[in-house]
Design a protein around this motif. Structure first.
Motif, mmCIF file in Angstrom:
data_model
loop_
_atom_site.group_PDB
_atom_site.id
_atom_site.type_symbol
_atom_site.label_atom_id
_atom_site.label_comp_id
_atom_site.label_asym_id
_atom_site.label_seq_id
_atom_site.Cartn_x
_atom_site.Cartn_y
_atom_site.Cartn_z
ATOM 1 N N THR A 140 36.772 18.640 59.742
ATOM 2 C CA THR A 140 36.661 17.990 61.046
ATOM 3 C C THR A 140 35.464 17.059 61.037
ATOM 4 N N ILE A 208 40.686 15.911 60.301
ATOM 5 C CA ILE A 208 40.829 15.518 61.706
ATOM 6 C C ILE A 208 39.573 14.752 62.084
ATOM 7 N N THR A 248 42.867 23.717 71.409
ATOM 8 C CA THR A 248 43.420 22.930 70.316
ATOM 9 C C THR A 248 42.706 21.584 70.292
ATOM 10 N N TYR A 249 42.769 20.916 69.145
ATOM 11 C CA TYR A 249 42.144 19.599 69.059
ATOM 12 C C TYR A 249 42.750 18.647 70.092
ATOM 13 N N ARG A 250 44.062 18.742 70.285
ATOM 14 C CA ARG A 250 44.715 17.859 71.234
ATOM 15 C C ARG A 250 44.210 18.109 72.661
ATOM 16 N N LEU A 271 41.332 9.962 68.637
ATOM 17 C CA LEU A 271 41.629 11.172 67.871
ATOM 18 C C LEU A 271 42.653 10.830 66.809
ATOM 19 N N ALA A 273 44.474 12.210 62.837
ATOM 20 C CA ALA A 273 44.670 13.293 61.871
ATOM 21 C C ALA A 273 45.615 12.808 60.788
ATOM 22 N N LEU A 276 49.730 15.087 61.816
ATOM 23 C CA LEU A 276 49.677 15.154 63.272
ATOM 24 C C LEU A 276 49.803 16.573 63.798
ATOM 25 N N ASP A 278 48.433 19.096 62.797
ATOM 26 C CA ASP A 278 47.134 19.774 62.758
ATOM 27 C C ASP A 278 46.407 19.687 64.096
ATOM 28 N N LEU A 279 46.796 18.725 64.944
ATOM 29 C CA LEU A 279 46.148 18.588 66.245
ATOM 30 C C LEU A 279 46.456 19.763 67.159
ATOM 31 N N GLU A 280 47.486 20.546 66.812
ATOM 32 C CA GLU A 280 47.815 21.734 67.586
ATOM 33 C C GLU A 280 47.010 22.950 67.131
ATOM 34 N N ALA A 506 47.826 12.101 71.543
ATOM 35 C CA ALA A 506 46.646 12.572 72.267
ATOM 36 C C ALA A 506 46.296 11.639 73.421
#
Length: 670
Positions: A140, A208, A248-250, A271, A273, A276, A278-280, A506
């Motif tokens: 990250t 990310i 989550t990142y999102r 944002l 990644a 994609l 992985d944003l969850e 996002a």
């Protein structure tokens, strides 16, 4: 077996031969305290390396990657956070094929602009990340800086710092970079080096990336909690601190993005990644420990009575008479008992906030003994008045200050606003200039609503009324989950659909489409789903960029959802976001909406939060009829100042959380 978190935190306020900044060290101190206090030590081992000011040399940052972050192996977590100046430099001729502007994006290290020193170029950062990615950890990257020469200060005042250093125009040879000629050839052929909205180029290695702004914008500094901060860092960390467990990142991005867009002009976080999905994933792989549904108040030998929640847990600093209030219960109380405030045995007020705990003043308990321990829940958060800087022509200033002191009920001062003397303490600025009142952000003179012509008592009162209107909107936009909420951040999912497909971006941007020579408005739908194991009440608010608040997306302003149950906004009908014709004809091609979801264990009347567009009449005042909690105080539109020794017997403790999404609607000019 514990997983490892390798974190490299870099913050630079003081530079050699570059203008200083003010908030970067504060940003890094805050994220460091957050990691040290909130990482779950039962499953994770935190390895921190922090580089501040003169210690953040170019070589020290490179060593931080190669000697520290490169220790991470598969399943470990790598975290790089940078707060400082971004910039550009002239790219060597070898890179011109992938840099049409012939410029590299760079991070400016402490000694980068000294003789013989260089910035850390994006190509070098790509190389360093690729080295870490060889062992397949989760990576990250967060950067609170600018990175484009086209981001200019415009009419920003001199006291607003922007994290952008001048372009380095020195000719740089290829052999001054940290990679070999072979590495350079690989970078030049790497397909993932295509440009994106941030202009940073990173390797194919899985990662990310969160950036403070677009490549054509500036990352601004901000006065947050009484200290200089980066706007992006402040609201990002505010979101993290107030979440129960890992977002989550999102979801982390959505709330941060919405807050920044509502508070700071021309700054749009980004944002990205490589994968994609992985944003969850939860932030830092779920390493952030969840909170208990209560706090603990006990006696501390050095500080007397304290509560085990501090700044890293989202407890806000007191502001004047406004502070966090707690209800106290016997330590053996069940969660069910703590929802009945009539069973509370006392109250506590926060009088000072430290990183890991807060000092409190207890009332309502006749005999306090040092061996006593109490459970506590937050019953009210501070809603301090926003600072307004009134400045400009004396005739207008005098009338506006008088209006501010008499606008309240019974000719009392405003409960929403207070006059401040310094820009850094102001949320808004009321500028009297050329016979007009202009309402602006403190950093610039660009009006955020229509001007008011002429200096009269009536016009001064109207200017303060508009400021109060904007402040009410801002209070709702800023509303975030209390520190003791037992409701998980993901308890109710808010999903956006367009043409039957879920929108997972996002940042959601909806475009007008041309059909038969006419521009057709886009449409979307919103679905709420209760993923928790308890019944929850949901209200969905639309906060427009004209400072209107609409609760009409859900029938009667809110809906109860049982576990697993879903509900559609507007009963499943299409929602039509628009760029109004009159604004479009003036050259305005975008509109912004914040969809604010409030989830509670108790029903409340969200229609009391309704607010029309600025300059239209207010809806009649109505009383919600229960409680002194934060939600109820906002709905009353009055900040209750009365202090009682015990909660009202019929009052319930309403557990609640918030989340939000920012939606941009674009209507192109022909």
């Amino acid at each position: 077996m514990n997983l490892n978190i390798y974190a490299l935190l870099v913050g630079i306020d003081e530079y050699l031969n570059v203008s200083p900044l003010q908030g970067c060290i504060n940003d890094i101190t805050a994220i460091k305290e957050y990691l040290e206090g909130r990482v779950d030590t039962d499953g994770y081992q935190l390895h921190l390396r922090t580089l501040l000011n003169k210690d953040a040399t170019r070589q020290a940052v490179i060593d931080g990657f190669r000697q520290h972050l490169c220790q991470a192996s598969s399943e470990d977590i790598v975290f790089f956070y940078y707060a400082g100046h971004g910039s550009q430099e002239e790219a060597p001729e070898e890179f011109w094929t992938i840099e049409p502007d012939r410029l590299n994006e760079t991070l400016v290290c402490y000694d980068s602009r000294s003789p013989g020193g260089w910035d850390l170029a994006d190509k070098e950062l790509a190389k360093l990340i690729a080295e870490i990615a060889e062992k397949n950890p989760q990576i990250t990257i967060i950067m609170d800086c600018c990175h484009s020469s086209s981001g200019t200060r415009g009419d920003l005042e001199a006291d607003t710092a922007v994290r952008l250093a001048p372009i380095d125009k020195r000719k740089r040879r290829l052999d001054s970079f940290i990679f070999s000629n072979k590495d350079a050839e690989q970078l030049l052929t790497e397909r993932s080096l295509t440009k994106n909205t941030t202009s940073w180029t990173f390797p194919r290695g899985k990662h990310i990336f969160l950036a403070a702004c677009r490549d054509r914008e500036t990352a601004k500094e901000y006065n947050g909690g009484g200290q200089h901060r980066g706007a992006f860092s402040y609201f990002l960390l505010d979101t993290l601190k107030k979440a129960n467990g890992s977002l989550t990142y999102r979801d982390l991005f959505k709330r941060t993005d919405a807050l920044i867009r509502s508070k700071v002009a021309a700054q749009s976080p980004q944002l990205e990644a490589t994968v994609l999905d992985d944003l969850e994933q939860p932030f830092l792989g779920g390493a952030i420990a969840g909170r208990k549904p209560y706090l603990t108040v006990s006696y501390h030998k050095d500080h007397q009575w304290v509560v085990d929640g501090g700044a890293i847990h989202g407890i806000p600093q007191p502001s004047g008479d406004e502070t966090t209030e707690l209800a106290l219960f016997p330590f053996d109380s069940s969660p069910e008992r703590m929802h009945e405030l009539s069973t509370a045995i006392g109250e506590a007020k926060v009088i000072a906030v430290m990183p890991q705990m807060s000092l409190v003043q207890i009332s309502g308990i006749e005999t306090l003994e040092s061996e006593m321990t109490f459970k506590a829940v937050v019953t009210s958060l501070p809603l301090p008045p926003k600072g307004v800087l009134i400045t400009g022509e004396e005739a207008g200033v005098k009338l506006a200050r008088a209006a501010l002191l008499t606008i309240g009920t019974g000719n009392q001062p405003s409960l929403y606003l207070k006059s401040v003397a310094k820009t850094e303490n102001a949320e808004f600025k009321l500028l009297a200039r050329n016979g007009q009142y202009l309402i602006t952000r403190p950093a610039d003179d660009r009006p955020i609503v229509a001007h008011i012509q002429g200096y009269t008592e009536k016009n001064a009162l109207q200017a303060i009324e508009r400021l109060e209107h904007i402040t009410r909107w801002t209070n709702i936009a800023e509303l975030s989950s209390p520190a003791t909420s037992s409701i998980q951040a993901s308890a109710v999912q808010m999903v956006i659909y367009q043409e039957g497909q879920e929108v997972k971006d996002a940042t959601i941007s909806l475009q007008y489409q041309q059909q038969n020579g006419l521009w057709k408005s886009p449409t979307f739908k919103v679905k709420l789903k209760n993923t928790s194991n308890q019944e929850l009440f949901c209200a969905l608010l639309d906060l427009t960029d004209s400072y209107a608040i609409s609760p009409e997306l859900l029938e009667t302003g809110g809906v109860w959802l049982k576990p697993g149950e879903s509900a559609w906004a507007l009963g499943g009908e299409n929602i039509y976001p628009t760029v109004p014709e009159k604004l479009w004809k003036q050259g305005i091609t975008q509109s912004q909406d914040i969809l604010k979801l409030i989830v509670s264990t108790a029903e409340f009347d969200a229609t009391l939060l309704r607010q029309n567009e600025l300059d239209l009449p207010f809806f009649p005042e109505r009383e919600p009829g229960r409680g002194r909690g934060t939600l109820n105080r906002l709905m009353k539109r009055v900040q209750s100042r009365d202090l009682r020794s015990a909660p009202e017997s019929e009052e319930l403790y309403d557990d609640w959380i918030t989340s939000q999404i920012n939606i941009t609607t674009v209507r192109p000019k022909p």
